[in-house]
Each structure stands twice: as C-alpha cells, then as structure tokens.
Scaffold this motif. Structure first.
Motif, PDB file in Angstrom:
ATOM      1  N   ILE A   1       0.828  -1.206   0.000  1.00  0.00           N
ATOM      2  CA  ILE A   1       0.000   0.000   0.000  1.00  0.00           C
ATOM      3  C   ILE A   1       0.861   1.256   0.000  1.00  0.00           C
ATOM      4  O   ILE A   1       0.633   2.188  -0.785  1.00  0.00           O
ATOM      5  N   ILE A   2       1.871   1.294   0.861  1.00  0.00           N
ATOM      6  CA  ILE A   2       2.725   2.473   0.965  1.00  0.00           C
ATOM      7  C   ILE A   2       3.475   2.712  -0.341  1.00  0.00           C
ATOM      8  O   ILE A   2       3.552   3.848  -0.838  1.00  0.00           O
ATOM      9  N   VAL A   3       4.025   1.641  -0.917  1.00  0.00           N
ATOM     10  CA  VAL A   3       4.753   1.780  -2.186  1.00  0.00           C
ATOM     11  C   VAL A   3       3.823   2.264  -3.290  1.00  0.00           C
ATOM     12  O   VAL A   3       4.184   3.136  -4.098  1.00  0.00           O
ATOM     13  N   SER A   4       2.609   1.727  -3.336  1.00  0.00           N
ATOM     14  CA  SER A   4       1.644   2.128  -4.368  1.00  0.00           C
ATOM     15  C   SER A   4       1.284   3.601  -4.233  1.00  0.00           C
ATOM     16  O   SER A   4       1.200   4.332  -5.230  1.00  0.00           O
ATOM     17  N   ILE A   5       1.071   4.065  -3.008  1.00  0.00           N
ATOM     18  CA  ILE A   5       0.736   5.470  -2.788  1.00  0.00           C
ATOM     19  C   ILE A   5       1.907   6.374  -3.150  1.00  0.00           C
ATOM     20  O   ILE A   5       1.738   7.435  -3.763  1.00  0.00           O
ATOM     21  N   MET A   6       3.129   5.947  -2.802  1.00  0.00           N
ATOM     22  CA  MET A   6       4.311   6.743  -3.135  1.00  0.00           C
ATOM     23  C   MET A   6       4.490   6.855  -4.650  1.00  0.00           C
ATOM     24  O   MET A   6       4.833   7.922  -5.170  1.00  0.00           O
ATOM     25  N   LYS A   7       4.246   5.757  -5.361  1.00  0.00           N
ATOM     26  CA  LYS A   7       4.362   5.800  -6.820  1.00  0.00           C
ATOM     27  C   LYS A   7       3.309   6.721  -7.424  1.00  0.00           C
ATOM     28  O   LYS A   7       3.599   7.495  -8.349  1.00  0.00           O
TER      29      LYS A   7
ATOM     30  N   LYS B   1      -4.512  13.342   2.727  1.00  0.00           N
ATOM     31  CA  LYS B   1      -5.373  12.187   2.980  1.00  0.00           C
ATOM     32  C   LYS B   1      -4.581  10.889   2.982  1.00  0.00           C
ATOM     33  O   LYS B   1      -4.751  10.039   3.856  1.00  0.00           O
ATOM     34  N   THR B   2      -3.710  10.720   1.974  1.00  0.00           N
ATOM     35  CA  THR B   2      -2.930   9.488   1.893  1.00  0.00           C
ATOM     36  C   THR B   2      -1.950   9.378   3.049  1.00  0.00           C
ATOM     37  O   THR B   2      -1.674   8.278   3.536  1.00  0.00           O
ATOM     38  N   SER B   3      -1.408  10.506   3.512  1.00  0.00           N
ATOM     39  CA  SER B   3      -0.500  10.477   4.654  1.00  0.00           C
ATOM     40  C   SER B   3      -1.225  10.013   5.904  1.00  0.00           C
ATOM     41  O   SER B   3      -0.692   9.219   6.688  1.00  0.00           O
ATOM     42  N   ARG B   4      -2.463  10.486   6.088  1.00  0.00           N
ATOM     43  CA  ARG B   4      -3.237  10.060   7.251  1.00  0.00           C
ATOM     44  C   ARG B   4      -3.570   8.580   7.174  1.00  0.00           C
ATOM     45  O   ARG B   4      -3.517   7.848   8.170  1.00  0.00           O
ATOM     46  N   LEU B   5      -3.937   8.126   5.970  1.00  0.00           N
ATOM     47  CA  LEU B   5      -4.257   6.712   5.801  1.00  0.00           C
ATOM     48  C   LEU B   5      -3.035   5.848   6.069  1.00  0.00           C
ATOM     49  O   LEU B   5      -3.119   4.826   6.763  1.00  0.00           O
ATOM     50  N   THR B   6      -1.871   6.267   5.551  1.00  0.00           N
ATOM     51  CA  THR B   6      -0.638   5.521   5.781  1.00  0.00           C
ATOM     52  C   THR B   6      -0.312   5.462   7.264  1.00  0.00           C
ATOM     53  O   THR B   6       0.084   4.416   7.780  1.00  0.00           O
ATOM     54  N   ALA B   7      -0.476   6.570   7.953  1.00  0.00           N
ATOM     55  CA  ALA B   7      -0.216   6.600   9.394  1.00  0.00           C
ATOM     56  C   ALA B   7      -1.131   5.636  10.137  1.00  0.00           C
ATOM     57  O   ALA B   7      -0.702   4.938  11.060  1.00  0.00           O
ATOM     58  N   MET B   8      -2.400   5.586   9.730  1.00  0.00           N
ATOM     59  CA  MET B   8      -3.331   4.681  10.384  1.00  0.00           C
ATOM     60  C   MET B   8      -2.959   3.226  10.130  1.00  0.00           C
ATOM     61  O   MET B   8      -2.981   2.394  11.043  1.00  0.00           O
TER      62      MET B   8
ATOM     63  N   VAL C   1     -10.895   6.913  -3.826  1.00  0.00           N
ATOM     64  CA  VAL C   1     -11.121   5.685  -3.082  1.00  0.00           C
ATOM     65  C   VAL C   1     -10.171   5.499  -1.908  1.00  0.00           C
ATOM     66  O   VAL C   1     -10.372   4.631  -1.074  1.00  0.00           O
ATOM     67  N   VAL C   2      -9.105   6.326  -1.825  1.00  0.00           N
ATOM     68  CA  VAL C   2      -8.105   6.081  -0.811  1.00  0.00           C
ATOM     69  C   VAL C   2      -8.485   6.621   0.540  1.00  0.00           C
ATOM     70  O   VAL C   2      -8.016   6.137   1.573  1.00  0.00           O
TER      71      VAL C   2
END
Length: 357
Positions: free
Chosen positions: A200-206, A231-238, A353-354
């Motif tokens: 998930i993290i790699v996909s968001i970073m790409k 938003k993606t940073s918050r999701l990654t943190a969670m 969707v993220v």
C-alpha cells in the motif's frame, strides 16, 4: 506460597489485575461501541472498510467479554468462569479463541481490501464491495469455528471442578496447539499485514510521484494534489499504527507462550514465581489492550471518523449543513475539471477511493 504472596511483584500483579484490567475492559468496550455506531452511520455504510471496522469492533468486544472480563472476575472474586461446569469449560474456551482469531483476521481481510483499492482504483468498485466483504466475514467465521471446535471434546471439567485438557489430548495442547494458536493469531497475520502495508505504501508513493511529475501540466489541480497528499499520509499513518500496535502488543505474549515459563524462570525460588506471575499479567494486559485501542487510532488518524463521531455525539445539525455544503462544492468541482480528469491515468483516480477514514 506465603513468600510469593508477600512479594512486591506478586502484589503488583494483583493490582494490575484488579484495577488496570477493569479499566482496559471498560475503555475498550465503550470505544468499540462508539466505533461500531460511527461505522454503521448512513454516510459510512457505502465503505467496505467501515463495514470491516464495524465487524472488528464486535469481535474485539467479544474478546474483552470472554477474556478480559473473565480475568478480572478471577482476580477480584477468585471465580474462574471456565470452572463453573462442563458447558462453561467448553463454550468459554471456544468463544474466547474464536473471537481472538476472527478479530485478528478481520484486520487482515480489511488490509487486503485496501490493497485492492489502492493498486487497482478503477476496478475497486467491482471487487471491493460490501457483498464481498460480508462473504469474507462469513468465510472467516466458518473457518475459525471449525478450527476451534476441538475444545468441545479435547477439554473436560474434572472431578476437582477444574477445566483442563482431557487426558488423551494433553500432549496435543503442549506440542501442537500452542504452535497452531501462535501462528494463526500472531505470527502469520503480522507477516501478512507487514507485506500488505508495504504494498500500500509503495503504491501510494508511486502514485504521488506520478502526480508531482504531471503537476506542471495540470496547474488547476494543485489544491487537489495537496488535499490528496494529506489524505494518503493520514491513511498511511493509520495503517502503520494498526500494524505495529498489533505486533507490539501481541507478539511478546505469543513468544512467552511458546517458549514456556520453564525456559525463562526458575520457579524453585518464590521471587521467580512472583516475577513470572507479574510478567504474565503484563503480557495479558497488552494482549487485551490490542483489542481496546482501535477507537483511539481511528480518532488520531481518521479525519472522517472524527467528523462522524462529533456529528453523532454533539452536533448533527451543523454536520448536516456541512455535508450539504461539501456535496455542492464537490459537484461544482467535478463540473469544473471533468474534462481534465478524463485525460488522467489510472493512478490519478486513487483520490476517490483512498480516503476511507
């Protein structure tokens, strides 16, 4: 044994069992109830992640009822519900292990669902559905009912009114079941969660990298990019907080469970016995804490969760007005750059969707 009872470590263990165990049960139960109520609200129902989280709240509450509350009753009233009768011996064991397993694997299923959403955003609405999520929950229940059904014939309520392993199955519990339990509840789920969260993290970073490269071509989307990054940073943190909370709070107990106390403590000395009792109490508390803190993780990392919680508790009218404003603004934004979004690659649609919490 009098030397053990007078040992400060034993007294500390009793204090933790009487007071902190009760606090974990109350806070966890209330938190899980609030999580469930937020996740079943109208604006959350369309999210498969919210569905999984609602189911997780139910499973975590069952863990606290069959495990944490039972231990507190034992500490305060010196009555173990397992030893009440044969029915309790079988059913409490079964429900406790069942709830532990289901709660853990709901987290795995929820993370797999997120992987689908993040890596295949255009196909997410085909594969990430409430029907599929409900089917996953049913499969988990059937699977773990089968796995833990052995408690109905491998345990017995003996003549001393103690729930214990039946004579012919004692070797099974020592040599086989301890490993099965550790792998199913702790080691395998953590390995999967770690790998899935890395994906998930790699996909968001790409996706973010591709967006930064295209930002010069789509200047009117800069504000949207900043919002998406937040938003993606918050999701990654969670995701990271849930994963590492799980491993930190459950793995030590499983390790001690497998190694066995004989390999760690020389119990010929009263002080070592007291130390072992204290250690087991701390590990037991951390185990139940894992099923009590999701509400707080959602509050810290989930903007939408906090907003829905506030609307449910104190300001539904204000939230309704805010929802109408957001809806009008969203529709206006869609109209403003609808043509632009058609030219964006698949990775750009991850915005929609993220943001699940």
């Amino acid at each position: 044994m009098n030397e053990v009872y007078s040992d400060p470590q034993y007294k500390a263990a009793k204090f933790l069992g009487k007071y902190l165990m009760l606090a974990v049960f109350i806070i966890g139960t209330v938190g899980n109830l609030l999580s469930f109520l937020v996740m079943v609200r109208k604006r959350m129902r369309s999210s498969t992640t919210a569905f999984y989280m609602a189911c997780l709240a139910v499973a975590d509450t069952l863990v606290l009822l069959t495990g944490c509350l039972r231990r507190w009753i034992l500490e305060v009233f010196e009555v173990d519900l397992l030893n009440v009768n044969t029915v309790a011996c079988h059913s409490v064991n079964f429900l406790q292990y069942l709830s532990f397993d289901i709660a853990t694997w709901i987290l795995v299923a929820m993370t797999i669902d997120r992987v689908v959403v993040v890596t295949n955003p255009l196909k997410a609405y085909r594969y990430s559905t409430r029907a599929r999520a409900a089917a996953s929950i049913v499969i988990l229940i059937v699977l773990f009912v089968g796995l833990n059904s052995h408690f109905f014939f491998t345990t017995e309520h003996n003549e001393r009114n103690i729930c214990t392993a039946a004579e012919q199955y004692r070797e099974f519990y020592v040599a086989i079941w301890s490993w099965i339990d550790a792998v199913v509840y702790s080691f395998l789920p953590f390995t999967l969660l770690l790998l899935l969260n890395i994906i998930i993290i790699v996909s968001i970073m790409k996706a973010n990298g591709r967006k930064r490269k295209m930002s010069s071509q789509f200047q009117n989307r800069r504000k949207s990019e900043q919002s998406h990054t937040l938003k993606t940073s918050r999701l990654t943190a969670m995701l990271l907080s849930i994963t590492f909370a799980f491993i930190l709070l459950t793995a030590p107990s499983m390790i001690v469970h497998i190694i066995r106390e004989q390999a760690i403590f020389d119990q010929s000395q009263p002080s070592n016995v007291a130390k072992y009792i204290l250690t087991r109490q701390v590990l037991r508390l951390t185990l139940y804490l894992n099923h009590s803190i999701n509400f707080f993780l959602y509050c810290v990392a989930g903007t939408k969760f906090r907003r829905e919680l506030a609307a449910m508790i104190c300001c539904p009218r204000v939230d309704s007005q805010h929802h109408k404003y957001v809806t009008r603004t969203s529709m206006a934004s869609i109209s403003a750059y609808g043509a632009t979004s058609q030219s964006m690659p698949q990775s750009e649609t991850v915005d929609s969707v993220v943001n699940v919490v």
